[in-house]
Design a protein around this motif. Structure first.
Motif, PDB file in Angstrom:
ATOM      1  N   GLY A 260     -12.944   7.402  -7.684  1.00  0.00           N
ATOM      2  CA  GLY A 260     -12.598   6.026  -7.411  1.00  0.00           C
ATOM      3  C   GLY A 260     -12.078   5.825  -6.004  1.00  0.00           C
ATOM      4  N   ILE A 261     -11.490   4.675  -5.773  1.00  0.00           N
ATOM      5  CA  ILE A 261     -11.020   4.291  -4.447  1.00  0.00           C
ATOM      6  C   ILE A 261      -9.538   3.933  -4.514  1.00  0.00           C
ATOM      7  N   TYR A 262      -8.806   4.256  -3.451  1.00  0.00           N
ATOM      8  CA  TYR A 262      -7.385   3.944  -3.351  1.00  0.00           C
ATOM      9  C   TYR A 262      -7.207   2.855  -2.299  1.00  0.00           C
ATOM     10  N   VAL A 263      -6.586   1.735  -2.701  1.00  0.00           N
ATOM     11  CA  VAL A 263      -6.443   0.604  -1.790  1.00  0.00           C
ATOM     12  C   VAL A 263      -4.972   0.335  -1.511  1.00  0.00           C
ATOM     13  N   ASP A 264      -4.728  -0.395  -0.427  1.00  0.00           N
ATOM     14  CA  ASP A 264      -3.378  -0.804  -0.042  1.00  0.00           C
ATOM     15  C   ASP A 264      -2.811  -1.711  -1.134  1.00  0.00           C
ATOM     16  N   PHE A 345      -5.097   2.408  -7.434  1.00  0.00           N
ATOM     17  CA  PHE A 345      -6.322   3.167  -7.687  1.00  0.00           C
ATOM     18  C   PHE A 345      -7.309   2.319  -8.497  1.00  0.00           C
ATOM     19  N   ILE A 346      -8.539   2.254  -8.002  1.00  0.00           N
ATOM     20  CA  ILE A 346      -9.613   1.551  -8.701  1.00  0.00           C
ATOM     21  C   ILE A 346     -10.635   2.594  -9.159  1.00  0.00           C
ATOM     22  N   PRO A 347     -10.767   2.849 -10.461  1.00  0.00           N
ATOM     23  CA  PRO A 347     -11.754   3.829 -10.937  1.00  0.00           C
ATOM     24  C   PRO A 347     -13.166   3.424 -10.545  1.00  0.00           C
ATOM     25  N   LYS A 348     -14.036   4.383 -10.402  1.00  0.00           N
ATOM     26  CA  LYS A 348     -15.408   4.120  -9.982  1.00  0.00           C
ATOM     27  C   LYS A 348     -16.096   3.102 -10.891  1.00  0.00           C
TER      28      LYS A 348
END
Length: 366
Positions: A260-264, A345-348
């Protein structure tokens, strides 16, 4: 002159590594392995090769330009395979120190890159830039296709009219290019204050040379502290706005292993991806690099009796953590030690639905 500096740098580097200090001063911006930082499909990326004297400064310069998505220093247009630095400086191989620049033509025009390049060199000087002398320091812009070659030749001819002396910048096709040794890659990023023939003010000029269009500046915005105090948990607020540090091993993402992706947490802007995350044993999320260093600021931090490099989000100006030089060597040697409280955290599986679909390709290409 630079050879002596390289030897001194290597010796000092070994000494620092041996002490396992984990601290080093870093200049903000610049990039490591930028070919993995772009979110664009490779068909939208073009290449051009700039020889502008010492490649340390030339690489760092182009890393500042919005639209440049990858850089690599190496040796171009010589007469042997896989040359070493020692062979190149022996003046027997015919190679020029060169920077491979990957850029998105939808974000930055090749003509602008050529114009900026001219500001970093004396185009009338043969085999000499700054304090460096030798044919490996000759100037040139090398192309890999006819269309790029035509633009290069036309732009150089136009710029040459501004000079009284003949311009000696080579404008020929790329014959060959070999990646330079690892210690040359991102040299000024790893050695702030290191030798550079480019005047420091030009780096700031490069950062401002291709600003974002106005309409693109609205997606992610810095939030007012009053809004953040209502939106964030007390710990998230203390970490992001007051530079606090959460407890190791007792935070949300230190042992997160999903894709996934980690965002502010303050703006939603993407900062890190899971494929750059690694287990460091420190108790906080650790990454080998951000998605792109254009989205973060790195600042010298002498608080709590230590010398460290603080990492902040550029848009949100949120405190994220610190970066150290004790990361895995095969991933670039850096460890971005980031507070979970600064991230979301946003899972894929949810990235497309939550507006991060364009970043899925970064996970798929790893």
């Amino acid at each position: 002159m630079r050879n002596i500096l390289i030897l001194l740098g290597i010796v000092l580097g070994i000494a620092v590594f041996a002490t396992k200090s984990g601290f080093f001063n870093k200049q903000k911006v610049a990039t490591k392995e930028k070919e993995n930082e772009t979110i664009m499909d490779s068909r939208n990326v073009k290449e051009v090769y700039f020889a502008g004297g010492c490649f340390w400064g030339t690489e760092h310069f182009f890393q500042q330009v919005r639209g440049v998505v990858g850089t690599e220093v190496g040796y171009a247009n010589g007469n042997k395979q896989n040359p070493t630095y020692e062979e190149v400086v022996s003046h027997t191989t015919g190679f020029a120190e060169t920077v491979k620049v990957k850029y998105d033509p939808e974000q930055v025009d090749l003509k602008l890159l050529i114009d900026l390049y001219f500001k970093t060199i004396d185009p009338t000087s043969l085999n000499k830039q700054g304090n460096d002398r030798g044919d490996q320091y000759r100037t040139g812009i090398y192309s890999t296709d006819k269309a790029t070659e035509a633009v290069i030749k036309a732009e150089v001819e136009k710029l040459a009219k501004n000079y009284d002396k003949p311009v000696v910048v080579e404008t020929i096709p790329l014959k060959n290019f070999y990646r330079a040794e690892d210690y040359h890659q991102d040299y000024l990023d790893k050695n702030p204050g290191g030798y550079c023939h480019i005047e420091p003010g030009l780096f700031e000029m490069a950062r401002n040379a291709n600003p974002l269009p106005k309409k693109s500046e609205t997606k992610y915005q810095k939030q007012d502290k009053k809004v953040l105090k209502e939106k964030l948990t007390p710990e998230q607020y203390k970490v992001t706005q007051e530079n606090a540090t959460e407890m190791p091993f007792k935070n949300e993402y230190w042992d997160e292993t999903r894709e996934g992706i980690y965002v502010d947490i303050t703006t939603g802007e993407p900062l890190f991806i899971s494929t750059d995350k690694f287990e460091s044993g420190c108790g906080w999320p650790s990454f080998s690099k951000p998605i792109t260093k254009k989205l973060i600021d790195e600042k010298l931090d002498r608080s709590v009796g230590m010398t460290r490099v603080e990492v902040r989000s550029k848009t949100g100006d949120a405190h994220l953590g610190h970066v150290f030089n004790d990361g895995p060597a095969d991933k670039g040697g850096l460890r971005y030690c980031i507070n979970s409280a600064s991230l979301k955290f946003i899972p894929k599986a949810e990235m497309e639905k939550k507006g991060y679909g364009e970043y899925i390709s970064l996970l798929d290409k790893k």
